[in-house]
Design a protein around this motif. Sequence first.
Motif, PDB file in Angstrom:
ATOM      1  N   GLU A  26       0.825  -1.211   0.000  1.00 22.16           N
ATOM      2  CA  GLU A  26       0.000   0.000   0.000  1.00 22.16           C
ATOM      3  C   GLU A  26       0.861   1.266   0.000  1.00 22.16           C
ATOM      4  O   GLU A  26       0.571   2.219  -0.717  1.00 22.16           O
ATOM      5  N   ARG A  27       1.949   1.272   0.796  1.00 21.16           N
ATOM      6  CA  ARG A  27       2.855   2.430   0.825  1.00 21.16           C
ATOM      7  C   ARG A  27       3.471   2.675  -0.547  1.00 21.16           C
ATOM      8  O   ARG A  27       3.540   3.806  -1.021  1.00 21.16           O
ATOM      9  N   GLN A  28       3.907   1.574  -1.185  1.00 21.88           N
ATOM     10  CA  GLN A  28       4.523   1.706  -2.516  1.00 21.88           C
ATOM     11  C   GLN A  28       3.495   2.272  -3.508  1.00 21.88           C
ATOM     12  O   GLN A  28       3.830   3.127  -4.338  1.00 21.88           O
ATOM     13  N   TYR A  29       2.276   1.807  -3.427  1.00 24.11           N
ATOM     14  CA  TYR A  29       1.214   2.277  -4.320  1.00 24.11           C
ATOM     15  C   TYR A  29       0.956   3.774  -4.121  1.00 24.11           C
ATOM     16  O   TYR A  29       0.817   4.529  -5.079  1.00 24.11           O
ATOM     17  N   ARG A  30       0.899   4.220  -2.852  1.00 19.86           N
ATOM     18  CA  ARG A  30       0.685   5.644  -2.574  1.00 19.86           C
ATOM     19  C   ARG A  30       1.824   6.499  -3.119  1.00 19.86           C
ATOM     20  O   ARG A  30       1.592   7.583  -3.639  1.00 19.86           O
ATOM     21  N   ARG A  31       3.069   5.996  -2.971  1.00 22.51           N
ATOM     22  CA  ARG A  31       4.221   6.732  -3.513  1.00 22.51           C
ATOM     23  C   ARG A  31       4.091   6.883  -5.020  1.00 22.51           C
ATOM     24  O   ARG A  31       4.346   7.948  -5.585  1.00 22.51           O
ATOM     25  N   LEU A  32       3.704   5.808  -5.693  1.00 29.30           N
ATOM     26  CA  LEU A  32       3.532   5.860  -7.145  1.00 29.30           C
ATOM     27  C   LEU A  32       2.456   6.883  -7.528  1.00 29.30           C
ATOM     28  O   LEU A  32       2.621   7.637  -8.489  1.00 29.30           O
ATOM     29  N   LEU A  33       1.368   6.885  -6.771  1.00 28.36           N
ATOM     30  CA  LEU A  33       0.304   7.857  -7.050  1.00 28.36           C
ATOM     31  C   LEU A  33       0.816   9.283  -6.883  1.00 28.36           C
ATOM     32  O   LEU A  33       0.524  10.161  -7.698  1.00 28.36           O
ATOM     33  N   LYS A  34       1.593   9.532  -5.826  1.00 33.95           N
ATOM     34  CA  LYS A  34       2.154  10.864  -5.595  1.00 33.95           C
ATOM     35  C   LYS A  34       3.059  11.284  -6.741  1.00 33.95           C
ATOM     36  O   LYS A  34       2.984  12.397  -7.244  1.00 33.95           O
ATOM     37  N   LYS A  35       3.930  10.374  -7.156  1.00 31.46           N
ATOM     38  CA  LYS A  35       4.832  10.669  -8.283  1.00 31.46           C
ATOM     39  C   LYS A  35       4.023  10.951  -9.535  1.00 31.46           C
ATOM     40  O   LYS A  35       4.335  11.857 -10.304  1.00 31.46           O
ATOM     41  N   GLY A  36       2.983  10.176  -9.745  1.00 31.69           N
ATOM     42  CA  GLY A  36       2.128  10.356 -10.919  1.00 31.69           C
ATOM     43  C   GLY A  36       1.494  11.730 -10.938  1.00 31.69           C
ATOM     44  O   GLY A  36       1.390  12.369 -11.980  1.00 31.69           O
ATOM     45  N   LYS A  87       2.715  14.483  -9.531  1.00 33.99           N
ATOM     46  CA  LYS A  87       3.757  15.472  -9.808  1.00 33.99           C
ATOM     47  C   LYS A  87       4.106  15.501 -11.293  1.00 33.99           C
ATOM     48  O   LYS A  87       4.215  16.552 -11.901  1.00 33.99           O
ATOM     49  N   VAL A  88       4.240  14.335 -11.886  1.00 35.39           N
ATOM     50  CA  VAL A  88       4.576  14.237 -13.310  1.00 35.39           C
ATOM     51  C   VAL A  88       3.439  14.804 -14.140  1.00 35.39           C
ATOM     52  O   VAL A  88       3.650  15.541 -15.102  1.00 35.39           O
ATOM     53  N   HIS A  89       2.203  14.512 -13.732  1.00 38.85           N
ATOM     54  CA  HIS A  89       1.031  14.970 -14.465  1.00 38.85           C
ATOM     55  C   HIS A  89       0.966  16.499 -14.469  1.00 38.85           C
ATOM     56  O   HIS A  89       0.683  17.110 -15.499  1.00 38.85           O
ATOM     57  N   SER A  90       1.248  17.140 -13.320  1.00 40.97           N
ATOM     58  CA  SER A  90       1.200  18.607 -13.263  1.00 40.97           C
ATOM     59  C   SER A  90       2.312  19.226 -14.110  1.00 40.97           C
ATOM     60  O   SER A  90       2.137  20.281 -14.697  1.00 40.97           O
ATOM     61  N   GLN A  91       3.455  18.569 -14.219  1.00 42.73           N
ATOM     62  CA  GLN A  91       4.541  19.067 -15.057  1.00 42.73           C
ATOM     63  C   GLN A  91       4.167  18.937 -16.538  1.00 42.73           C
ATOM     64  O   GLN A  91       4.464  19.804 -17.341  1.00 42.73           O
ATOM     65  N   GLN A  92       3.471  17.856 -16.866  1.00 46.92           N
ATOM     66  CA  GLN A  92       3.060  17.656 -18.257  1.00 46.92           C
ATOM     67  C   GLN A  92       2.057  18.725 -18.680  1.00 46.92           C
ATOM     68  O   GLN A  92       2.062  19.171 -19.813  1.00 46.92           O
ATOM     69  N   ASP A  93       1.170  19.146 -17.761  1.00 46.25           N
ATOM     70  CA  ASP A  93       0.203  20.199 -18.071  1.00 46.25           C
ATOM     71  C   ASP A  93       0.921  21.477 -18.487  1.00 46.25           C
ATOM     72  O   ASP A  93       0.490  22.169 -19.402  1.00 46.25           O
TER      73      ASP A  93
END
Length: 162
Positions: free
Chosen positions: A13-23, A25-31
């Motif tokens: 679950e922790r690993q999944y949350r980290r991935l979501l957080k990274k996603g 951040k990357v998504h806002s940079q792509q915008d």
Amino acid sequence: GRGFAFRRKQKIERQYRRLLKKGRKVHSQQDNQFTDTYPEHLKHLYLAEEEKMLKKRRRPPDDSVLSEEKLNKAVESVMTEGKFKKKTSNQKAKEEYEKIKADRARKKEEAEKRKQQREEAQRLYKQKKMEAYKILSKKTKRGQPNLNLQMEFLLQKIQQNT
């Protein structure tokens, strides 16, 4: 229990949350990357829309107190500009609230007046009743009812009615 399987589940679950957080951040940079691809004649519109969206995201919760003060200032400025301006929903709500408040105060005052009148009427009634009782319950030295006073009381009563 909280054995091996439970710890493994928490780790996943922790690993999944980290991935979501990274996603995120990357998504806002792509915008931000796509701002240059807008057509030139519409670019200013898209940029303005994007700024509005960013402001909505960044709005702090403490801003509510400030916004009320700004709203009050705006309401006062609109009121001073003139009566011909259309009223905002906030102004209408305020007026409605004041109207209801005044109505409640008026009703409360009327109820208070009625209560005082009723109490006064009861006090007068009790006083009259007590005087009548004192006159009618008078006794002579031997303990007999004083008929002379009772007759005077009845005479007064008849004279008041006519």
